[in-house]
Design an enzyme around this catalytic site. Structure first.
Site, PDB file in Angstrom:
ATOM      1  N   TYR A  58     -44.413 -22.772   7.534  1.00  0.00           N
ATOM      2  CA  TYR A  58     -44.008 -22.309   6.133  1.00  0.00           C
ATOM      3  C   TYR A  58     -44.741 -23.414   4.898  1.00  0.00           C
ATOM      4  CZ  TYR A  58     -41.294 -22.337   1.720  1.00  0.00           C
ATOM      5  OH  TYR A  58     -41.219 -22.474   0.531  1.00  0.00           O
ATOM      6  N   LYS A  88     -47.671 -22.149   2.105  1.00  0.00           N
ATOM      7  CA  LYS A  88     -47.635 -22.711   0.673  1.00  0.00           C
ATOM      8  C   LYS A  88     -48.893 -23.427   0.550  1.00  0.00           C
ATOM      9  CE  LYS A  88     -43.977 -20.945  -0.647  1.00  0.00           C
ATOM     10  NZ  LYS A  88     -43.883 -19.907  -1.646  1.00  0.00           N
ATOM     11  N   PHE A 136     -27.654 -35.180   8.753  1.00  0.00           N
ATOM     12  CA  PHE A 136     -28.631 -35.338   9.827  1.00  0.00           C
ATOM     13  C   PHE A 136     -29.538 -36.916   9.725  1.00  0.00           C
ATOM     14  CE2 PHE A 136     -29.507 -30.511   9.515  1.00  0.00           C
ATOM     15  CZ  PHE A 136     -28.708 -30.353  10.560  1.00  0.00           C
ATOM     16  N   ARG A 186     -33.139 -36.655  -1.678  1.00  0.00           N
ATOM     17  CA  ARG A 186     -34.011 -35.441  -2.247  1.00  0.00           C
ATOM     18  C   ARG A 186     -33.791 -35.276  -3.584  1.00  0.00           C
ATOM     19  NH1 ARG A 186     -35.223 -35.922   2.132  1.00  0.00           N
ATOM     20  NH2 ARG A 186     -35.608 -34.443   3.885  1.00  0.00           N
ATOM     21  N   SER A 241     -44.150 -25.430  -3.672  1.00  0.00           N
ATOM     22  CA  SER A 241     -43.041 -26.063  -3.173  1.00  0.00           C
ATOM     23  C   SER A 241     -43.507 -27.658  -2.959  1.00  0.00           C
ATOM     24  CB  SER A 241     -42.716 -25.732  -1.612  1.00  0.00           C
ATOM     25  OG  SER A 241     -41.853 -26.790  -1.220  1.00  0.00           O
ATOM     26  N   LEU A 268     -41.161 -15.438   2.657  1.00  0.00           N
ATOM     27  CA  LEU A 268     -40.362 -15.915   3.720  1.00  0.00           C
ATOM     28  C   LEU A 268     -40.176 -17.481   3.708  1.00  0.00           C
ATOM     29  CD1 LEU A 268     -41.313 -13.756   6.651  1.00  0.00           C
ATOM     30  CD2 LEU A 268     -39.434 -13.345   5.306  1.00  0.00           C
ATOM     31  N   LYS A 269     -39.071 -18.198   3.721  1.00  0.00           N
ATOM     32  CA  LYS A 269     -38.991 -19.664   3.530  1.00  0.00           C
ATOM     33  C   LYS A 269     -38.294 -20.071   4.566  1.00  0.00           C
ATOM     34  CE  LYS A 269     -34.599 -19.173   0.773  1.00  0.00           C
ATOM     35  NZ  LYS A 269     -33.564 -19.627  -0.168  1.00  0.00           N
TER      36      LYS A 269
HETATM   37  P1  NAD Z   1     -35.358 -15.857  -1.660  1.00  0.00           P
HETATM   38  O1  NAD Z   1     -35.447 -15.640  -0.012  1.00  0.00           O
HETATM   39  O2  NAD Z   1     -34.111 -15.931  -2.120  1.00  0.00           O
HETATM   40  O3  NAD Z   1     -36.309 -14.905  -2.275  1.00  0.00           O
HETATM   41  C1  NAD Z   1     -37.534 -14.360  -1.975  1.00  0.00           C
HETATM   42  C2  NAD Z   1     -37.494 -12.995  -2.348  1.00  0.00           C
HETATM   43  O4  NAD Z   1     -38.603 -12.308  -1.760  1.00  0.00           O
HETATM   44  C3  NAD Z   1     -36.049 -12.097  -1.421  1.00  0.00           C
HETATM   45  O5  NAD Z   1     -35.681 -11.282  -2.534  1.00  0.00           O
HETATM   46  C4  NAD Z   1     -36.934 -11.240  -0.450  1.00  0.00           C
HETATM   47  O6  NAD Z   1     -36.498 -10.313  -0.063  1.00  0.00           O
HETATM   48  C5  NAD Z   1     -38.388 -11.005  -1.118  1.00  0.00           C
HETATM   49  N1  NAD Z   1     -39.755 -11.181  -0.333  1.00  0.00           N
HETATM   50  C6  NAD Z   1     -39.959 -11.760   0.654  1.00  0.00           C
HETATM   51  N2  NAD Z   1     -41.245 -11.308   1.254  1.00  0.00           N
HETATM   52  C7  NAD Z   1     -41.363 -10.138   0.607  1.00  0.00           C
HETATM   53  C8  NAD Z   1     -42.633  -9.326   0.795  1.00  0.00           C
HETATM   54  N3  NAD Z   1     -43.405  -9.193   1.557  1.00  0.00           N
HETATM   55  N4  NAD Z   1     -42.658  -8.348  -0.353  1.00  0.00           N
HETATM   56  C9  NAD Z   1     -41.615  -8.016  -1.062  1.00  0.00           C
HETATM   57  N5  NAD Z   1     -40.631  -9.019  -1.479  1.00  0.00           N
HETATM   58  C10 NAD Z   1     -40.519  -9.792  -0.443  1.00  0.00           C
HETATM   59  O7  NAD Z   1     -35.849 -17.387  -1.637  1.00  0.00           O
HETATM   60  P2  NAD Z   1     -35.865 -18.321  -3.003  1.00  0.00           P
HETATM   61  O8  NAD Z   1     -35.261 -19.564  -2.805  1.00  0.00           O
HETATM   62  O9  NAD Z   1     -35.261 -17.271  -4.376  1.00  0.00           O
HETATM   63  O10 NAD Z   1     -37.535 -18.736  -3.168  1.00  0.00           O
HETATM   64  C11 NAD Z   1     -38.273 -18.008  -4.112  1.00  0.00           C
HETATM   65  C12 NAD Z   1     -39.792 -18.571  -3.882  1.00  0.00           C
HETATM   66  O11 NAD Z   1     -39.601 -19.993  -4.024  1.00  0.00           O
HETATM   67  C13 NAD Z   1     -40.350 -18.477  -2.317  1.00  0.00           C
HETATM   68  O12 NAD Z   1     -41.779 -18.495  -2.650  1.00  0.00           O
HETATM   69  C14 NAD Z   1     -39.937 -19.850  -1.784  1.00  0.00           C
HETATM   70  O13 NAD Z   1     -40.952 -19.878  -0.715  1.00  0.00           O
HETATM   71  C15 NAD Z   1     -40.409 -20.663  -3.160  1.00  0.00           C
HETATM   72  N6  NAD Z   1     -39.522 -22.182  -2.925  1.00  0.00           N
HETATM   73  C16 NAD Z   1     -38.056 -22.070  -2.512  1.00  0.00           C
HETATM   74  C17 NAD Z   1     -37.666 -23.234  -2.454  1.00  0.00           C
HETATM   75  C18 NAD Z   1     -35.965 -23.124  -2.180  1.00  0.00           C
HETATM   76  O14 NAD Z   1     -35.541 -24.473  -1.457  1.00  0.00           O
HETATM   77  N7  NAD Z   1     -35.173 -22.171  -2.464  1.00  0.00           N
HETATM   78  C19 NAD Z   1     -38.099 -24.555  -2.584  1.00  0.00           C
HETATM   79  C20 NAD Z   1     -39.495 -24.531  -2.931  1.00  0.00           C
HETATM   80  C21 NAD Z   1     -40.176 -23.263  -3.245  1.00  0.00           C
HETATM   81  C1  WQD Z   2     -31.918 -31.889   2.464  1.00  0.00           C
HETATM   82  C2  WQD Z   2     -31.224 -32.972   3.052  1.00  0.00           C
HETATM   83  C3  WQD Z   2     -31.395 -33.019   5.320  1.00  0.00           C
HETATM   84  C4  WQD Z   2     -28.673 -29.658   6.023  1.00  0.00           C
HETATM   85  C5  WQD Z   2     -36.383 -27.779   2.534  1.00  0.00           C
HETATM   86  C6  WQD Z   2     -37.707 -27.256   3.115  1.00  0.00           C
HETATM   87  C7  WQD Z   2     -38.628 -27.259   1.905  1.00  0.00           C
HETATM   88  C8  WQD Z   2     -38.044 -26.686   0.513  1.00  0.00           C
HETATM   89  C9  WQD Z   2     -36.590 -26.957   0.166  1.00  0.00           C
HETATM   90  C10 WQD Z   2     -38.790 -24.413   0.408  1.00  0.00           C
HETATM   91  C11 WQD Z   2     -31.997 -33.336   4.079  1.00  0.00           C
HETATM   92  C12 WQD Z   2     -30.012 -33.038   4.899  1.00  0.00           C
HETATM   93  C13 WQD Z   2     -29.496 -30.751   5.596  1.00  0.00           C
HETATM   94  C14 WQD Z   2     -27.481 -29.960   6.916  1.00  0.00           C
HETATM   95  C15 WQD Z   2     -28.349 -32.523   6.322  1.00  0.00           C
HETATM   96  N1  WQD Z   2     -37.911 -25.231   0.630  1.00  0.00           N
HETATM   97  N2  WQD Z   2     -29.272 -32.182   5.718  1.00  0.00           N
HETATM   98  N3  WQD Z   2     -27.395 -31.338   7.067  1.00  0.00           N
HETATM   99  O1  WQD Z   2     -35.367 -30.287   4.217  1.00  0.00           O
HETATM  100  O2  WQD Z   2     -35.597 -31.424   1.581  1.00  0.00           O
HETATM  101  O3  WQD Z   2     -36.249 -28.951   2.312  1.00  0.00           O
HETATM  102  O4  WQD Z   2     -35.653 -26.756   1.663  1.00  0.00           O
HETATM  103  O5  WQD Z   2     -40.260 -24.647   0.028  1.00  0.00           O
HETATM  104  O6  WQD Z   2     -39.673 -26.861   2.079  1.00  0.00           O
HETATM  105  O7  WQD Z   2     -38.072 -27.924   4.008  1.00  0.00           O
HETATM  106  O8  WQD Z   2     -33.942 -29.548   2.280  1.00  0.00           O
HETATM  107  O9  WQD Z   2     -31.583 -28.566   2.009  1.00  0.00           O
HETATM  108  O10 WQD Z   2     -32.543 -28.501   4.063  1.00  0.00           O
HETATM  109  O11 WQD Z   2     -32.091 -30.808   3.241  1.00  0.00           O
HETATM  110  O12 WQD Z   2     -27.760 -33.519   6.616  1.00  0.00           O
HETATM  111  O13 WQD Z   2     -27.085 -29.289   7.580  1.00  0.00           O
HETATM  112  O14 WQD Z   2     -30.014 -32.521   3.587  1.00  0.00           O
HETATM  113  O15 WQD Z   2     -31.771 -33.713   6.379  1.00  0.00           O
HETATM  114  O16 WQD Z   2     -32.105 -34.825   4.073  1.00  0.00           O
HETATM  115  P1  WQD Z   2     -35.238 -29.907   2.511  1.00  0.00           P
HETATM  116  P2  WQD Z   2     -32.452 -29.369   3.038  1.00  0.00           P
END
Ligand code: NAD
Ligand code: WQD
Length: 338
Positions: A149, A153, A218, A231, A124, A83-84
């Protein structure tokens, strides 16, 4: 290689499955569909001409994991399932620790029982908290996370490091993603946020598509070139390629291998708005609002270690990220339900 891909129907997982298939690997997907659609599987088949085995289920289901490990000779696990949503994690911390931390614990235990000692983990940049210095290297201090969250991680990373220290058979690859955006160039797979998006690009896309009225920026009083947050945005296909490079280079090498996956370049919120408008031809209405709680001013990677050790570099520029995100949004206004 046979790769178990947890979370393989999610945003980053699905793009990685496509690249695994293109490279001749065999991904086996496990996903509980809590944040994804089964229709992703048809789109993956459209793009690649291949349909990977799919198990609908949870990483906390030991019986299912045992069944998968007995039916497939798994070489390595790519562990995306989590979950993210940062805000949701503040409101429901136990749900996040259960799904992410307990889920990973169960997965690791079942891998160990099955004799699978290789994992590529979706970490992350959030594990660095609010960094004192940018660019962020892999040696930058971790911890100091600001929400459950992020803490989940950090805890999962520590758990895997401790496991590797106790049993040197393990290859633990920790990939610390910066801000993944964009979509596959086909426009067939992309990010489908649940409800109102939290992340910047999905929000911008929905404003451009007329689904949301205006973007709230923001804060414009950060110490950055235009006052808005900076970012390191990385194209999701580059990120997927990083997984393949890490798999090739390190999946069979015991140890803990940590890599930042970012471009090394920071863009502000207003840079993103401008680049999106240029790439899409759409206007993005926005208003400056107060800072969002928990946000940091600047975050970007030093990606040199991945370049040197994995031979990986992000190749897609900001204009491509924007064009691909808009293609996905405009071709699929209702995501996978179209
Ligand atoms: P996402 O939500 O699209 O994908 C995660 C998938 O995992 C989903 O399909 C969900 O249904 C599945 N899932 C969640 N819990 C589960 C469980 N208990 N059992 C089986 N399936 C489960 O998210 P994403 O953006 O593709 O992210 C993938 C990974 O990357 C995550 O671990 C997230 O924390 C990490 N990550 C994402 C970002 C981002 O900004 N998208 C940034 C850094 C790290
Ligand atoms: C990016 C920039 C906001 C939305 C998050 C998680 C991080 C990682 C990636 C998983 C920032 C600005 C955003 C809006 C805005 N996820 N913003 N208006 O916060 O860098 O990272 O996602 O691991 O853990 O915290 O990404 O896309 O939310 O924001 O001005 O409606 O955009 O303030 O500067 P962030 P974001």
């Amino acid at each position: 290689m046979n790769i178990l891909v947890t979370g393989g129907t999610g945003f980053i997982g699905a793009h990685t499955v496509v690249e695994l298939l293109n490279a001749g690997h065999t991904p086996i997907i496990l996903d509980n569909l809590s944040n994804s659609s089964p229709k992703v599987l048809d789109r993956i088949a459209d793009i690649t001409g291949k349909t990977p085995p799919f198990y609908e289920g949870d990483i906390r289901d030991r019986t299912l994991l045992q069944q998968i490990f007995s039916q497939h000779a798994i070489d390595s696990v790519m562990h995306f399932a989590a979950l993210k949503a940062v805000g949701e994690s503040v409101a429901q911390p136990l749900r996040y620790y259960d799904n992410n931390v307990s889920g990973s614990l169960i997965l690791l235990e079942e891998m160990q029982k099955a004799g699978v000692f290789s994992i590529v983990f979706s970490s992350s940049a959030t594990v660095y908290g609010d960094p004192e210095v940018v660019p962020i290297t892999e040696n930058t201090r971790t911890g100091g996370t600001t929400n459950p969250y992020g803490t989940s991680k950090y805890m999962m990373e520590r758990m895997m490091m401790d496991l590797q220290a106790a049993d040197s058979r393990w290859s633990v690859i920790l990939l610390r993603y910066f801000n993944p955006i964009g979509a596959h160039e086909s426009g067939k797979i992309g990010e489908q946020p649940n409800g109102i998006p939290n992340n910047l690009l999905p929000y911008v896309c929905q404003v451009a598509a007329g689904k949301l009225a205006e973007l709230s920026v923001f804060g414009d009083d950060y110490p950055t070139h235009d006052g808005t947050g900076v970012r390191d945005y990385i194209h999701v296909v580059d990120l997927a390629m990083g997984h393949l490079k890490a798999l090739d280079a390190k999946a069979k090498t015991a140890g803990v291998h940590i890599y930042n996956l970012g471009t090394g370049v920071g863009y502000s919120v207003l840079d993103i708005v401008k680049a999106f408008e240029q790439a899409s031809g759409q206007t993005v209405k926005y208003a400056i609002k107060p800072r969002r709680a928990g946000d940091i001013a600047v975050c970007y990677a030093d990606p040199a270690k991945a370049a040197t050790e994995l031979g990986w570099r992000a190749e897609r520029d900001l204009a491509t990220m924007m064009a691909d995100a808009w293609r996905w949004q405009s071709h699929n206004p209702n995501g996978y339900d179209d």
